[in-house]
Each structure stands twice: as C-alpha cells, then as structure tokens.
Design an enzyme around this catalytic site. Structure first.
Site, PDB file in Angstrom:
ATOM      1  N   ASP A  34      34.524  53.107 -22.169  1.00 38.09           N
ATOM      2  CA  ASP A  34      34.397  53.311 -23.613  1.00 38.09           C
ATOM      3  C   ASP A  34      33.943  54.752 -23.842  1.00 38.09           C
ATOM      4  O   ASP A  34      33.010  55.223 -23.193  1.00 38.09           O
ATOM      5  CB  ASP A  34      33.379  52.316 -24.196  1.00 38.09           C
ATOM      6  CG  ASP A  34      33.496  52.185 -25.710  1.00 38.09           C
ATOM      7  OD1 ASP A  34      33.410  53.213 -26.408  1.00 38.09           O
ATOM      8  OD2 ASP A  34      33.662  51.062 -26.196  1.00 38.09           O
ATOM      9  N   ILE A  35      34.631  55.483 -24.730  1.00 34.15           N
ATOM     10  CA  ILE A  35      34.277  56.900 -24.943  1.00 34.15           C
ATOM     11  C   ILE A  35      33.121  57.072 -25.938  1.00 34.15           C
ATOM     12  O   ILE A  35      32.671  58.192 -26.168  1.00 34.15           O
ATOM     13  CB  ILE A  35      35.490  57.747 -25.395  1.00 34.15           C
ATOM     14  CG1 ILE A  35      36.134  57.183 -26.656  1.00 34.15           C
ATOM     15  CG2 ILE A  35      36.486  57.892 -24.252  1.00 34.15           C
ATOM     16  CD1 ILE A  35      37.184  58.118 -27.260  1.00 34.15           C
ATOM     17  N   GLN A  97      35.488  43.354 -34.974  1.00 35.62           N
ATOM     18  CA  GLN A  97      36.521  44.013 -34.168  1.00 35.62           C
ATOM     19  C   GLN A  97      37.086  45.241 -34.891  1.00 35.62           C
ATOM     20  O   GLN A  97      37.360  45.189 -36.093  1.00 35.62           O
ATOM     21  CB  GLN A  97      37.661  43.030 -33.867  1.00 35.62           C
ATOM     22  CG  GLN A  97      38.681  43.567 -32.885  1.00 35.62           C
ATOM     23  CD  GLN A  97      39.732  42.536 -32.493  1.00 35.62           C
ATOM     24  OE1 GLN A  97      39.834  41.464 -33.104  1.00 35.62           O
ATOM     25  NE2 GLN A  97      40.513  42.852 -31.476  1.00 35.62           N
ATOM     26  N   GLU A  98      37.255  46.335 -34.137  1.00 34.80           N
ATOM     27  CA  GLU A  98      37.820  47.570 -34.699  1.00 34.80           C
ATOM     28  C   GLU A  98      39.147  47.937 -34.055  1.00 34.80           C
ATOM     29  O   GLU A  98      39.985  48.565 -34.690  1.00 34.80           O
ATOM     30  CB  GLU A  98      36.819  48.720 -34.543  1.00 34.80           C
ATOM     31  CG  GLU A  98      35.554  48.496 -35.379  1.00 34.80           C
ATOM     32  CD  GLU A  98      34.548  49.625 -35.226  1.00 34.80           C
ATOM     33  OE1 GLU A  98      34.748  50.509 -34.378  1.00 34.80           O
ATOM     34  OE2 GLU A  98      33.538  49.596 -35.962  1.00 34.80           O
ATOM     35  N   HIS A 103      39.672  42.879 -25.985  1.00 32.96           N
ATOM     36  CA  HIS A 103      38.838  43.592 -25.020  1.00 32.96           C
ATOM     37  C   HIS A 103      37.449  42.975 -24.938  1.00 32.96           C
ATOM     38  O   HIS A 103      36.934  42.456 -25.920  1.00 32.96           O
ATOM     39  CB  HIS A 103      38.732  45.081 -25.355  1.00 32.96           C
ATOM     40  CG  HIS A 103      38.254  45.371 -26.749  1.00 32.96           C
ATOM     41  ND1 HIS A 103      39.073  45.298 -27.836  1.00 32.96           N
ATOM     42  CD2 HIS A 103      37.026  45.747 -27.212  1.00 32.96           C
ATOM     43  CE1 HIS A 103      38.383  45.621 -28.922  1.00 32.96           C
ATOM     44  NE2 HIS A 103      37.139  45.884 -28.571  1.00 32.96           N
ATOM     45  N   PHE A 104      36.902  43.061 -23.737  1.00 29.51           N
ATOM     46  CA  PHE A 104      35.512  42.689 -23.482  1.00 29.51           C
ATOM     47  C   PHE A 104      34.756  43.960 -23.120  1.00 29.51           C
ATOM     48  O   PHE A 104      35.218  44.742 -22.300  1.00 29.51           O
ATOM     49  CB  PHE A 104      35.403  41.697 -22.315  1.00 29.51           C
ATOM     50  CG  PHE A 104      35.726  40.276 -22.693  1.00 29.51           C
ATOM     51  CD1 PHE A 104      37.044  39.870 -22.848  1.00 29.51           C
ATOM     52  CD2 PHE A 104      34.718  39.345 -22.896  1.00 29.51           C
ATOM     53  CE1 PHE A 104      37.355  38.558 -23.210  1.00 29.51           C
ATOM     54  CE2 PHE A 104      35.017  38.038 -23.262  1.00 29.51           C
ATOM     55  CZ  PHE A 104      36.337  37.644 -23.415  1.00 29.51           C
ATOM     56  N   HIS A 105      33.595  44.144 -23.757  1.00 25.53           N
ATOM     57  CA  HIS A 105      32.694  45.244 -23.407  1.00 25.53           C
ATOM     58  C   HIS A 105      31.791  44.790 -22.258  1.00 25.53           C
ATOM     59  O   HIS A 105      31.258  43.661 -22.295  1.00 25.53           O
ATOM     60  CB  HIS A 105      31.780  45.599 -24.580  1.00 25.53           C
ATOM     61  CG  HIS A 105      32.486  46.060 -25.815  1.00 25.53           C
ATOM     62  ND1 HIS A 105      32.486  47.367 -26.233  1.00 25.53           N
ATOM     63  CD2 HIS A 105      33.200  45.382 -26.750  1.00 25.53           C
ATOM     64  CE1 HIS A 105      33.161  47.480 -27.367  1.00 25.53           C
ATOM     65  NE2 HIS A 105      33.608  46.280 -27.706  1.00 25.53           N
TER      66      HIS A 105
HETATM   67  P1  AMP Z   1      35.427  46.847 -31.145  1.00 25.72           P
HETATM   68  O1  AMP Z   1      36.875  46.585 -31.540  1.00 25.72           O
HETATM   69  O2  AMP Z   1      34.472  46.603 -32.269  1.00 25.72           O
HETATM   70  O3  AMP Z   1      35.051  46.119 -29.889  1.00 25.72           O
HETATM   71  O4  AMP Z   1      35.261  48.395 -30.862  1.00 25.72           O
HETATM   72  C1  AMP Z   1      36.225  49.156 -30.196  1.00 25.72           C
HETATM   73  C2  AMP Z   1      35.597  49.970 -29.101  1.00 25.72           C
HETATM   74  O5  AMP Z   1      36.599  50.845 -28.609  1.00 25.72           O
HETATM   75  C3  AMP Z   1      34.402  50.849 -29.508  1.00 25.72           C
HETATM   76  O6  AMP Z   1      33.310  50.580 -28.654  1.00 25.72           O
HETATM   77  C4  AMP Z   1      34.923  52.269 -29.339  1.00 25.72           C
HETATM   78  O7  AMP Z   1      33.923  53.160 -28.912  1.00 25.72           O
HETATM   79  C5  AMP Z   1      36.010  52.081 -28.297  1.00 25.72           C
HETATM   80  N1  AMP Z   1      37.066  53.080 -28.322  1.00 25.72           N
HETATM   81  C6  AMP Z   1      37.739  53.527 -29.407  1.00 25.72           C
HETATM   82  N2  AMP Z   1      38.684  54.423 -29.044  1.00 25.72           N
HETATM   83  C7  AMP Z   1      38.601  54.534 -27.693  1.00 25.72           C
HETATM   84  C8  AMP Z   1      39.315  55.304 -26.718  1.00 25.72           C
HETATM   85  N3  AMP Z   1      40.298  56.148 -27.045  1.00 25.72           N
HETATM   86  N4  AMP Z   1      38.963  55.162 -25.416  1.00 25.72           N
HETATM   87  C9  AMP Z   1      37.979  54.309 -25.065  1.00 25.72           C
HETATM   88  N5  AMP Z   1      37.276  53.558 -25.937  1.00 25.72           N
HETATM   89  C10 AMP Z   1      37.570  53.670 -27.226  1.00 25.72           C
END
Ligand code: AMP
Length: 138
Positions: A34-35, A97-98, A103-105
């Site tokens: 994650d960036i 979700q964004e 995806h799993f963190h």
């Molecule tokens: P969420 O959908 O709420 O789980 O959040 C999306 C996650 O993707 C966030 O933690 C962001 O920091 C991460 N993210 C967004 N763009 C990128 C990218 N280009 N590379 C890696 N991680 C990303």
C-alpha cells in the site's frame, strides 16, 4: 451490485499499467505494498481475476486470497518482528471501500503502537525496503 470497472487502480496494477512494489504472486493472487501505509509493512492481497469485493467474489477467489493472506501475514510478522497482525477488508462505499477490486489489508502490529491515519502518502524508498523484507521472509 454495480458492475466491475476494469479501469480501477488495482486492475491497472495487475496489467502493469502503473507501478507497484510487488511482494508475492501466484497464479491466482498478487500481494503488493500500500503506498499510503498505515503501518510499516502495510500490504494488500488481491485476486488476479476481477471482482469488486467479498460480496461478489467466488468461493474459489476467496479461498485463494485467504491462503495468500495467511502466507504473507506470517512472513510480515517475522519481517517486522511484529506482535500481531491486523487484517482489514471493506465492501462498497458505505462499508469504507475506495478501490473496487477485492483486497485485504495486512498490517504488522506492535503492542501499544496505533495505526497511522489513512490517506498519507508514504516514503517510496522505505516502502520498497519493506516489500523486500517481507519477500525475504517468505
Ligand atoms: P480501501 O478500498 O478503503 O481498502 O482503500 C484502498 C487502499 O488502496 C488504500 O489503503 C490506499 O492507500 C491504497 N492505494 C490506492 N492507490 C494505490 C496504489 N496505486 N498502490 C498501492 N496502494 C494504493
């Protein structure tokens, strides 16, 4: 449910249209950093086949993703000498979700140390090093 959008950022990472710090991959899954890391070692596990989130994923996608989550989580725990691991996973906008590719963190955690706030861009050299540390522990 809304249809899968193949222009989401993780679909672009899967197609190598944008860069990522890859940690692990197999035929069905990819793990990359994650960036905007909320912990040192914060990484994401995704299926290679498209789905928005847990709600539309196939059982096979979920099984493959969870096997990789377990593998990488154990490696990250070793790499960061972590006391524990936090997993996060969000479904649809109201669920937090964004990015709309499942995806799993994975967060290595240390006792008494809170996660950083979301949305803060990380240091790319540090993230690259963290990817290498997890990969080396795999
Ligand atoms: P969420 O959908 O709420 O789980 O959040 C999306 C996650 O993707 C966030 O933690 C962001 O920091 C991460 N993210 C967004 N763009 C990128 C990218 N280009 N590379 C890696 N991680 C990303």
């Amino acid at each position: 449910m809304t249809a899968y959008d193949d222009q989401n950022i993780f679909a672009k990472i899967l197609r190598d249209e944008i860069p990522s710090f890859k940690v692990y991959e197999d035929d069905e899954t990819l793990c990359f950093m994650d960036i905007m890391p909320r912990t040192d070692g914060h990484c994401l596990v995704i299926p290679k086949m498209p789905c928005r989130n847990v709600l539309d994923a196939s059982d096979a996608q979920l099984a493959a993703v969870m096997a990789t989550v377990k593998k990488v989580a154990n490696a990250a725990k070793v790499a960061f000498a972590a006391d524990g691991i936090t997993l996060q996973q969000f479904n649809e906008t109201a669920g937090g979700q964004e990015v709309f590719h499942l995806h799993f963190h994975i967060h290595p955690r240390h006792a008494g140390l809170p996660m950083r706030p979301a949305g803060q861009m990380g240091d790319m050299d540090a993230i690259k090093g963290h990817a290498a540390a997890i990969a080396a522990a795999l």
